[in-house]
Scaffold this active site. Sequence first.
Site, PDB file in Angstrom:
ATOM      1  N   LEU A 133      -1.746  -6.128 -16.210  1.00 39.76           N
ATOM      2  CA  LEU A 133      -1.702  -7.313 -17.071  1.00 39.76           C
ATOM      3  C   LEU A 133      -1.852  -8.614 -16.305  1.00 39.76           C
ATOM      4  O   LEU A 133      -2.118  -9.657 -16.906  1.00 39.76           O
ATOM      5  CB  LEU A 133      -0.385  -7.343 -17.861  1.00 39.76           C
ATOM      6  CG  LEU A 133      -0.082  -6.143 -18.745  1.00 39.76           C
ATOM      7  CD1 LEU A 133       1.254  -6.316 -19.460  1.00 39.76           C
ATOM      8  CD2 LEU A 133      -1.198  -5.937 -19.771  1.00 39.76           C
ATOM      9  N   GLY A 159       0.784  -1.229   0.000  1.00 41.22           N
ATOM     10  CA  GLY A 159       0.000   0.000   0.000  1.00 41.22           C
ATOM     11  C   GLY A 159       0.811   1.271   0.000  1.00 41.22           C
ATOM     12  O   GLY A 159       0.286   2.335   0.334  1.00 41.22           O
ATOM     13  N   TYR A 185      16.153  13.844  -7.682  1.00 39.68           N
ATOM     14  CA  TYR A 185      14.968  13.695  -6.843  1.00 39.68           C
ATOM     15  C   TYR A 185      14.716  15.046  -6.204  1.00 39.68           C
ATOM     16  O   TYR A 185      15.465  15.488  -5.330  1.00 39.68           O
ATOM     17  CB  TYR A 185      15.266  12.633  -5.785  1.00 39.68           C
ATOM     18  CG  TYR A 185      14.088  12.049  -5.046  1.00 39.68           C
ATOM     19  CD1 TYR A 185      13.555  10.819  -5.404  1.00 39.68           C
ATOM     20  CD2 TYR A 185      13.538  12.703  -3.950  1.00 39.68           C
ATOM     21  CE1 TYR A 185      12.506  10.244  -4.701  1.00 39.68           C
ATOM     22  CE2 TYR A 185      12.486  12.151  -3.242  1.00 39.68           C
ATOM     23  CZ  TYR A 185      11.973  10.914  -3.618  1.00 39.68           C
ATOM     24  OH  TYR A 185      10.942  10.355  -2.912  1.00 39.68           O
TER      25      TYR A 185
END
Length: 538
Positions: free
Chosen positions: A263, A130, A454
Amino acid sequence: MATTTRSWWGWGTAEDAVRGSELDALLRRVRELLPDADLTPTTAPAVSDLGLPTPRVAAPRALAPLCSHEPTDRAAHTHGKAFRDVVRNLAGDLRSAPDLVVRPRTEQDIVDVLDWCSRSNIAVIPYGGGSSVVGGTEPRVGDGYTGAISLDLAELGQVLEIDRTSRAARIQAGVLGPALEDQLRPHGLSLRHFPQSFEFSSLGGWLATRAAGHYATLYTHIDDMVESMRVVTPGGVAQSLRVPGSGAGPSPDGLFLGSEGTLGIITEAWMRLQDRPAWRAGASVHFAEQDAAVAATRAIAQSGLHPTNCRLLDPAEALLNTGVHTSGGVLVLGFESADHPVREWMRRAVELCRDHGGDLPAPPRYTEDAESTANENTADNWRAAFLRMPYQRDALAARSMIVETFETACTWDRYPELRAAVSEAASAALASTGATGMLTCRFTHLYPDGPAPYFGIYAAGRRGATLQQWDEIKAAVTEALHTRGGTVTHHHAVGRDHRPWYDRQRPGPFAAALSAAKTGVDPAGVLNPGVLLPGMAP
């Protein structure tokens, strides 16, 4: 053993939330940087007060024991862990809650669930730990489906087989990082894949999103560690041949790696392992000029030394997360090996840094030297801050701060222009949304031909409007990344949040081939609709 409670609305566990002296220090730093920020806290609502929509579907009797419609379960499986997810949770906005949370215990359970959902036009959202930050686990599927389930693979969390000779293991996809390492440790082995989400993400999630771990060079993506995969699709089970390498056509694993649950459901994989390292070296290098720091980092990336850690923090990132003041940034260096000492590799890397004006405030630390490894240093401070960042993000999000990131990769020649474009776009977006803040940057991973920058946004938002402010900032900065030759994502995946730019980044013929593959393995279109490819019209 002490028990912990996963936070339904934010990162990690409720027991590890930022509080006490850590919270005081965090808010003090924010006030120093942004004195006008309104840091009045917001408390997450009780699950009983959320008013979740009534489930629209009921499971067949045979599958009912696997299913939960408990409000806490549904709330925890509604969003991922991005800033916008946390803000919506704090506001009690869970309009996309799954109708059921389904926890299969066997592969056959997954087959049966996919058969039911395909027949009944129910969207299936795969769920590992999650920790998605791109809307990848959110049942945001529109009204074209009769319902949506969150397929949680937590029950499939075992190391099934170990081949010590080949140094590999067959592992179920639902295992979370710590449980995986605990099962490998008695054999002296390790996957050595430690993303920031390590504690709360699964092997299947890493494979489905092509996750990147702690290795800054060489073994960057989980792709590099796969021998073979087993995937359940509505059209059948795909099992690739387990070999060290193959030139037999396009790679079957390559089709499912990064497919983000669109998929098929990855159920297990044979993974390449490593012996646990016995030799380590670490150092922190300070620079007076940012360009020199980037040049030094590029020299190391192209040297063939392959450092385990080679993360360049710009001055703002270094100050925020390590407390170090520099005018050019800090390079956090690390080497490790299970086979040999790494002093010579560190020595040469330090030499390259000094060639570009780098300075070491303390000598490198080695595992053979217990005294120096015990000393606190910038690298240790950054590592500790790195693991606490998501918890601190939650604490700030609850106080109307905008704290979120963009990650990308580009070639070295394009980096200066990309950095300038991102800085300009972020500044303009902050101004237009009325937010006051700053942009930071670090390199998380390196390649001989380019870095993975980043970027972080730290801004004082408007109470009640931070979600809209962030969406505008994100759109502006991501557009700058796309137009300046950066990828829409290096390791966070596409999900639903990056789809508009992913659709423009991928080649047209590839999009057609991906759509055809989707039709072939998932003819009813129930697997994670809206991720990578359009789902049904809302």
